[in-house]
Scaffold this motif. Structure first.
Motif, PDB file in Angstrom:
ATOM      1  N   GLY A 171      23.878   8.850  18.642  1.00  0.00           N
ATOM      2  CA  GLY A 171      24.841   9.900  18.365  1.00  0.00           C
ATOM      3  C   GLY A 171      24.358  11.235  18.886  1.00  0.00           C
ATOM      4  O   GLY A 171      23.196  11.391  19.285  1.00  0.00           O
ATOM      5  N   PRO A 172      25.230  12.237  18.892  1.00  0.00           N
ATOM      6  CA  PRO A 172      24.898  13.517  19.512  1.00  0.00           C
ATOM      7  C   PRO A 172      24.196  14.515  18.603  1.00  0.00           C
ATOM      8  O   PRO A 172      23.889  15.626  19.032  1.00  0.00           O
ATOM      9  N   PHE A 173      23.902  14.150  17.328  1.00  0.00           N
ATOM     10  CA  PHE A 173      23.407  15.149  16.388  1.00  0.00           C
ATOM     11  C   PHE A 173      21.975  14.923  15.926  1.00  0.00           C
ATOM     12  O   PHE A 173      21.513  15.576  14.989  1.00  0.00           O
ATOM     13  N   PHE A 174      21.255  14.017  16.572  1.00  0.00           N
ATOM     14  CA  PHE A 174      19.840  13.859  16.250  1.00  0.00           C
ATOM     15  C   PHE A 174      19.073  15.047  16.819  1.00  0.00           C
ATOM     16  O   PHE A 174      19.291  15.468  17.956  1.00  0.00           O
ATOM     17  N   VAL A 175      18.165  15.606  16.027  1.00  0.00           N
ATOM     18  CA  VAL A 175      17.294  16.673  16.503  1.00  0.00           C
ATOM     19  C   VAL A 175      15.864  16.370  16.087  1.00  0.00           C
ATOM     20  O   VAL A 175      15.618  15.736  15.056  1.00  0.00           O
ATOM     21  N   GLU A 176      14.936  16.812  16.892  1.00  0.00           N
ATOM     22  CA  GLU A 176      13.518  16.625  16.579  1.00  0.00           C
ATOM     23  C   GLU A 176      13.095  17.589  15.464  1.00  0.00           C
ATOM     24  O   GLU A 176      13.777  18.548  15.142  1.00  0.00           O
ATOM     25  N   ARG A 177      11.923  17.300  14.906  1.00  0.00           N
ATOM     26  CA  ARG A 177      11.270  18.176  13.939  1.00  0.00           C
ATOM     27  C   ARG A 177      12.104  18.389  12.666  1.00  0.00           C
ATOM     28  O   ARG A 177      12.303  19.515  12.212  1.00  0.00           O
ATOM     29  N   SER A 178      12.586  17.300  12.099  1.00  0.00           N
ATOM     30  CA  SER A 178      13.255  17.401  10.803  1.00  0.00           C
ATOM     31  C   SER A 178      12.205  17.634   9.718  1.00  0.00           C
ATOM     32  O   SER A 178      11.027  17.296   9.895  1.00  0.00           O
ATOM     33  N   PRO A 179      12.591  18.198   8.575  1.00  0.00           N
ATOM     34  CA  PRO A 179      11.611  18.437   7.511  1.00  0.00           C
ATOM     35  C   PRO A 179      11.136  17.133   6.873  1.00  0.00           C
ATOM     36  O   PRO A 179      11.909  16.186   6.740  1.00  0.00           O
ATOM     37  N   GLU A 180       9.878  17.108   6.483  1.00  0.00           N
ATOM     38  CA  GLU A 180       9.353  15.943   5.764  1.00  0.00           C
ATOM     39  C   GLU A 180       9.626  16.104   4.280  1.00  0.00           C
ATOM     40  O   GLU A 180       9.476  17.201   3.723  1.00  0.00           O
ATOM     41  N   VAL A 181      10.046  15.013   3.646  1.00  0.00           N
ATOM     42  CA  VAL A 181      10.228  15.007   2.195  1.00  0.00           C
ATOM     43  C   VAL A 181       9.357  13.902   1.621  1.00  0.00           C
ATOM     44  O   VAL A 181       9.080  12.901   2.291  1.00  0.00           O
ATOM     45  N   PRO A 182       8.912  14.047   0.390  1.00  0.00           N
ATOM     46  CA  PRO A 182       8.107  12.978  -0.225  1.00  0.00           C
ATOM     47  C   PRO A 182       8.989  11.808  -0.613  1.00  0.00           C
ATOM     48  O   PRO A 182      10.226  11.901  -0.624  1.00  0.00           O
ATOM     49  N   LEU A 183       8.381  10.687  -0.934  1.00  0.00           N
ATOM     50  CA  LEU A 183       9.131   9.549  -1.457  1.00  0.00           C
ATOM     51  C   LEU A 183       9.917  10.002  -2.687  1.00  0.00           C
ATOM     52  O   LEU A 183       9.357  10.625  -3.601  1.00  0.00           O
ATOM     53  N   GLY A 184      11.204   9.722  -2.698  1.00  0.00           N
ATOM     54  CA  GLY A 184      12.053  10.165  -3.798  1.00  0.00           C
ATOM     55  C   GLY A 184      12.552  11.575  -3.635  1.00  0.00           C
ATOM     56  O   GLY A 184      13.276  12.081  -4.503  1.00  0.00           O
TER      57      GLY A 184
END
Length: 296
Positions: free
Chosen positions: A109-122
């Motif tokens: 798809g056209p909306f993937f971007v690099e460097r998304s924020p990391e979140v912990p499990l849950g």
């Protein structure tokens, strides 16, 4: 229509095809030669079959030019074009042959971007985006059934209004993030319940869909990209069972194996992690992921 072409005209056209095909004979890269010669044959076959007019060819050039002008670092009109023609899914199908019980791949798809924020499990990937809270969990394993610890699970989706963060133009980051599986391959996060949304249709691709009577709407889904050492990177979706657009997804991305239940829970029903949602209902889904070995 092509049957009405006189033999001498047909011979003239065929001679041009052969001349153009031969012009690629001396490329140093054999694969490039194969690609360009096959493209030439198929393109000329199309032109000759439909007896394309000069006006139609100029309109096609203008269409592609417009697609180039509207493309920028946040919008890729050529990906949209590839998607609505089914070319993206066909390429994915060719390059991701079914293997044992591996999870099927779909379009990026056209909306993937690099460097998304990391979140912990849950953790919560919504980032303040509007929508019904949705608990998503699952397990990442290999085709041998063994868990895949430390797999990077990237997720992105639209908000309840059908827009991705990059469509707002204010540099917000929302409804996207990544996390890592635990030692047993499990992952879990809070996101938003997926809703149907239109692909961008204010440009040339949208005009094409309108001209042919096709809807720009996509079936409700979450995007996943899963990476792990020794495993083949998987790009896929998870779709909502019962969604009205499963059989008419604008980019042909739906696969039966990727449709799961998103169970609705009323206000006050306890959440899996004890999160307090106040007066909001929530949904829950499980999506197990099976990765192929990288050598496949």
């Amino acid at each position: 229509m092509s049957e009405q072409v006189r033999p001498e005209q047909r011979a003239r056209e065929q001679a041009l095809v052969e001349q153009v095909v031969a012009s690629f004979d001396h490329a140093e890269n054999a694969r490039l030669t194969e690609l360009m010669q096959a493209l030439t044959r198929h393109l000329h076959a199309f032109l000759r079959e439909v007896r394309l007019t000069e006006g139609e060819w100029n309109a096609a050039i203008e269409f592609l030019t417009a697609a180039g002008h509207i493309t920028d670092d946040k919008r890729q009109e050529f990906i949209l074009l590839s998607d609505v023609l089914g070319a993206s899914m066909q390429t994915i199908a060719i390059n991701n042959e079914a293997s044992v019980n591996a999870t099927e791949a779909t379009v990026v798809g056209p909306f993937f971007v690099e460097r998304s924020p990391e979140v912990p499990l849950g953790g919560d990937i919504s980032g303040g985006a509007a929508g019904q809270p949705c608990w998503v969990e699952g397990r990442v394993t290999g085709t041998d059934g063994e868990p895949v610890p430390g797999a990077r699970v990237e997720v992105w989706e639209c908000d309840e209004d059908g827009f991705y963060d990059v469509q707002y133009g204010d540099d917000r980051t929302a409804a996207r993030g990544h996390l890592f599986t635990d030692d047993d391959g499990h992952y879990r996060f809070w996101g938003l319940t997926p809703v149907p949304y239109p692909i961008p249709h204010d440009g040339p691709v949208g005009a094409l869909l309108e001209a042919v009577g096709r809807s720009p709407l996509r079936a409700a889904h979450l995007h996943f990209k899963v990476d792990a050492p020794g495993k083949r990177t998987l790009v896929t979706h998870v779709f909502v069972r019962g969604d009205d657009f499963l059989t008419r997804d604008a980019v042909f991305g739906v696969r039966d194996s990727l449709i799961v239940d998103f169970v609705q829970h009323a206000v006050g029903v306890p959440t899996p992690d004890g999160r307090h949602l106040g007066e909001r209902s929530w949904a829950g889904a499980r999506f197990d992921i099976v990765l192929q070995p990288r050598s496949v």
